[in-house]
Motif scaffolding. Structure first.
Motif, PDB file in Angstrom:
ATOM      1  N   GLU A  71       0.837  -1.202   0.000  1.00 19.86           N
ATOM      2  CA  GLU A  71       0.000   0.000   0.000  1.00 19.86           C
ATOM      3  C   GLU A  71       0.875   1.255   0.000  1.00 19.86           C
ATOM      4  O   GLU A  71       0.610   2.219  -0.730  1.00 19.86           O
ATOM      5  CB  GLU A  71      -0.946   0.001   1.206  1.00 19.86           C
ATOM      6  CG  GLU A  71      -1.878   1.190   1.267  1.00 19.86           C
ATOM      7  CD  GLU A  71      -2.823   1.280   0.083  1.00 19.86           C
ATOM      8  OE1 GLU A  71      -3.259   2.415  -0.230  1.00 19.86           O
ATOM      9  OE2 GLU A  71      -3.144   0.249  -0.536  1.00 19.86           O
ATOM     10  N   HIS A  72       1.919   1.242   0.801  1.00 16.87           N
ATOM     11  CA  HIS A  72       2.847   2.374   0.847  1.00 16.87           C
ATOM     12  C   HIS A  72       3.487   2.597  -0.529  1.00 16.87           C
ATOM     13  O   HIS A  72       3.576   3.739  -1.003  1.00 16.87           O
ATOM     14  CB  HIS A  72       3.924   2.113   1.902  1.00 16.87           C
ATOM     15  CG  HIS A  72       5.012   3.133   1.936  1.00 16.87           C
ATOM     16  ND1 HIS A  72       4.816   4.416   2.402  1.00 16.87           N
ATOM     17  CD2 HIS A  72       6.302   3.078   1.546  1.00 16.87           C
ATOM     18  CE1 HIS A  72       5.938   5.093   2.301  1.00 16.87           C
ATOM     19  NE2 HIS A  72       6.862   4.302   1.789  1.00 16.87           N
ATOM     20  N   LEU A  73       3.917   1.516  -1.175  1.00 16.40           N
ATOM     21  CA  LEU A  73       4.527   1.637  -2.498  1.00 16.40           C
ATOM     22  C   LEU A  73       3.523   2.136  -3.542  1.00 16.40           C
ATOM     23  O   LEU A  73       3.883   2.938  -4.420  1.00 16.40           O
ATOM     24  CB  LEU A  73       5.131   0.298  -2.924  1.00 16.40           C
ATOM     25  CG  LEU A  73       6.365  -0.151  -2.126  1.00 16.40           C
ATOM     26  CD1 LEU A  73       6.772  -1.567  -2.528  1.00 16.40           C
ATOM     27  CD2 LEU A  73       7.518   0.826  -2.303  1.00 16.40           C
ATOM     28  N   ARG A  74       2.267   1.703  -3.446  1.00 17.36           N
ATOM     29  CA  ARG A  74       1.234   2.184  -4.372  1.00 17.36           C
ATOM     30  C   ARG A  74       1.037   3.693  -4.211  1.00 17.36           C
ATOM     31  O   ARG A  74       0.900   4.430  -5.191  1.00 17.36           O
ATOM     32  CB  ARG A  74      -0.082   1.438  -4.162  1.00 17.36           C
ATOM     33  CG  ARG A  74      -0.134   0.072  -4.819  1.00 17.36           C
ATOM     34  CD  ARG A  74      -1.545  -0.503  -4.806  1.00 17.36           C
ATOM     35  NE  ARG A  74      -1.965  -0.959  -3.503  1.00 17.36           N
ATOM     36  CZ  ARG A  74      -1.708  -2.176  -3.007  1.00 17.36           C
ATOM     37  NH1 ARG A  74      -1.029  -3.048  -3.729  1.00 17.36           N
ATOM     38  NH2 ARG A  74      -2.131  -2.508  -1.823  1.00 17.36           N
ATOM     39  N   LYS A  75       1.022   4.146  -2.964  1.00 21.69           N
ATOM     40  CA  LYS A  75       0.857   5.582  -2.714  1.00 21.69           C
ATOM     41  C   LYS A  75       2.050   6.368  -3.260  1.00 21.69           C
ATOM     42  O   LYS A  75       1.868   7.423  -3.875  1.00 21.69           O
ATOM     43  CB  LYS A  75       0.683   5.842  -1.218  1.00 21.69           C
ATOM     44  CG  LYS A  75      -0.674   5.437  -0.686  1.00 21.69           C
ATOM     45  CD  LYS A  75      -0.788   5.687   0.808  1.00 21.69           C
ATOM     46  CE  LYS A  75      -2.150   5.228   1.316  1.00 21.69           C
ATOM     47  NZ  LYS A  75      -2.275   5.430   2.771  1.00 21.69           N
ATOM     48  N   GLN A  76       3.261   5.842  -3.035  1.00 22.16           N
ATOM     49  CA  GLN A  76       4.449   6.510  -3.570  1.00 22.16           C
ATOM     50  C   GLN A  76       4.402   6.557  -5.100  1.00 22.16           C
ATOM     51  O   GLN A  76       4.762   7.571  -5.708  1.00 22.16           O
ATOM     52  CB  GLN A  76       5.729   5.790  -3.126  1.00 22.16           C
ATOM     53  CG  GLN A  76       6.180   6.124  -1.739  1.00 22.16           C
ATOM     54  CD  GLN A  76       7.531   5.487  -1.436  1.00 22.16           C
ATOM     55  OE1 GLN A  76       7.893   4.452  -1.986  1.00 22.16           O
ATOM     56  NE2 GLN A  76       8.279   6.130  -0.550  1.00 22.16           N
ATOM     57  N   ALA A  81       3.730   9.454 -10.121  1.00 17.63           N
ATOM     58  CA  ALA A  81       3.010   9.564 -11.400  1.00 17.63           C
ATOM     59  C   ALA A  81       2.434  10.969 -11.541  1.00 17.63           C
ATOM     60  O   ALA A  81       2.474  11.568 -12.626  1.00 17.63           O
ATOM     61  CB  ALA A  81       1.915   8.517 -11.485  1.00 17.63           C
ATOM     62  N   GLU A  82       1.921  11.508 -10.447  1.00 16.93           N
ATOM     63  CA  GLU A  82       1.394  12.874 -10.452  1.00 16.93           C
ATOM     64  C   GLU A  82       2.516  13.869 -10.760  1.00 16.93           C
ATOM     65  O   GLU A  82       2.339  14.799 -11.562  1.00 16.93           O
ATOM     66  CB  GLU A  82       0.796  13.171  -9.068  1.00 16.93           C
ATOM     67  CG  GLU A  82      -0.481  13.964  -9.087  1.00 16.93           C
ATOM     68  CD  GLU A  82      -1.026  14.091  -7.669  1.00 16.93           C
ATOM     69  OE1 GLU A  82      -0.796  15.155  -7.055  1.00 16.93           O
ATOM     70  OE2 GLU A  82      -1.662  13.123  -7.191  1.00 16.93           O
ATOM     71  N   HIS A  83       3.657  13.666 -10.133  1.00 14.23           N
ATOM     72  CA  HIS A  83       4.806  14.549 -10.353  1.00 14.23           C
ATOM     73  C   HIS A  83       5.273  14.477 -11.816  1.00 14.23           C
ATOM     74  O   HIS A  83       5.571  15.511 -12.428  1.00 14.23           O
ATOM     75  CB  HIS A  83       5.941  14.173  -9.399  1.00 14.23           C
ATOM     76  CG  HIS A  83       7.143  15.042  -9.495  1.00 14.23           C
ATOM     77  ND1 HIS A  83       7.127  16.375  -9.139  1.00 14.23           N
ATOM     78  CD2 HIS A  83       8.401  14.785  -9.927  1.00 14.23           C
ATOM     79  CE1 HIS A  83       8.325  16.888  -9.341  1.00 14.23           C
ATOM     80  NE2 HIS A  83       9.128  15.938  -9.816  1.00 14.23           N
ATOM     81  N   GLN A  88       5.626  16.752 -17.274  1.00 11.98           N
ATOM     82  CA  GLN A  88       5.289  16.654 -18.704  1.00 11.98           C
ATOM     83  C   GLN A  88       4.502  17.888 -19.162  1.00 11.98           C
ATOM     84  O   GLN A  88       4.738  18.414 -20.250  1.00 11.98           O
ATOM     85  CB  GLN A  88       4.498  15.372 -18.993  1.00 11.98           C
ATOM     86  CG  GLN A  88       5.341  14.127 -18.919  1.00 11.98           C
ATOM     87  CD  GLN A  88       4.513  12.847 -19.038  1.00 11.98           C
ATOM     88  OE1 GLN A  88       3.321  12.835 -18.724  1.00 11.98           O
ATOM     89  NE2 GLN A  88       5.164  11.780 -19.484  1.00 11.98           N
ATOM     90  N   GLN A  89       3.603  18.340 -18.311  1.00  9.44           N
ATOM     91  CA  GLN A  89       2.810  19.530 -18.643  1.00  9.44           C
ATOM     92  C   GLN A  89       3.720  20.763 -18.757  1.00  9.44           C
ATOM     93  O   GLN A  89       3.595  21.556 -19.689  1.00  9.44           O
ATOM     94  CB  GLN A  89       1.725  19.739 -17.586  1.00  9.44           C
ATOM     95  CG  GLN A  89       0.766  20.858 -17.917  1.00  9.44           C
ATOM     96  CD  GLN A  89      -0.318  20.990 -16.851  1.00  9.44           C
ATOM     97  OE1 GLN A  89      -0.302  20.298 -15.836  1.00  9.44           O
ATOM     98  NE2 GLN A  89      -1.258  21.890 -17.092  1.00  9.44           N
ATOM     99  N   VAL A  90       4.648  20.909 -17.828  1.00 13.11           N
ATOM    100  CA  VAL A  90       5.585  22.030 -17.877  1.00 13.11           C
ATOM    101  C   VAL A  90       6.453  21.930 -19.123  1.00 13.11           C
ATOM    102  O   VAL A  90       6.710  22.939 -19.810  1.00 13.11           O
ATOM    103  CB  VAL A  90       6.447  22.074 -16.591  1.00 13.11           C
ATOM    104  CG1 VAL A  90       7.606  23.056 -16.729  1.00 13.11           C
ATOM    105  CG2 VAL A  90       5.590  22.419 -15.391  1.00 13.11           C
TER     106      VAL A  90
END
Length: 106
Positions: A71-76, A81-83, A88-90
């Motif tokens: 669960e911790h690894l999924r959150k990381q 992925a968000e970062h 990519q947007q920048v």
């Protein structure tokens, strides 16, 4: 008489009545041995049950730790992925500006 002795018959009976015939004593000895065997087997069974319970507890704790780690690894991974999506947007925005600058000659 030799035939009787050879066949296992005894000529003399034990002098004391308290000891009883040898077959009764042997039977009592077997009974005591059986009780000792049963007690030993019960003790061994209790030990095996205890070891099994400890193994199950250890296994369950290991499973819980593995699930928590997963669960911790999924959150990381979600945070990263968000970062990456932000980067990519920048990058797209910078490439567009750079493209506009190249077209206008700046």
């Amino acid at each position: 008489m030799d035939d009787l002795l050879a066949a296992g018959f005894r000529l003399h009976v034990p002098a004391s009545d308290s000891q009883g015939p040898a077959s009764i004593q042997a039977g009592m000895g077997e009974h005591v041995q059986d009780e000792d065997d049963v007690a030993a087997l019960r003790a061994e069974l209790a030990q095996v049950r205890n070891e099994h319970a400890q193994a199950v507890t250890t296994s369950e704790r290991g499973r819980q730790l593995a699930e928590a780690k997963a669960e911790h690894l999924r959150k990381q991974l979600a945070v990263r992925a968000e970062h990456i999506a932000d980067l990519q947007q920048v990058l797209r925005a910078l490439m567009l500006r750079h493209g506009e600058a190249v077209q206008t000659g700046r």
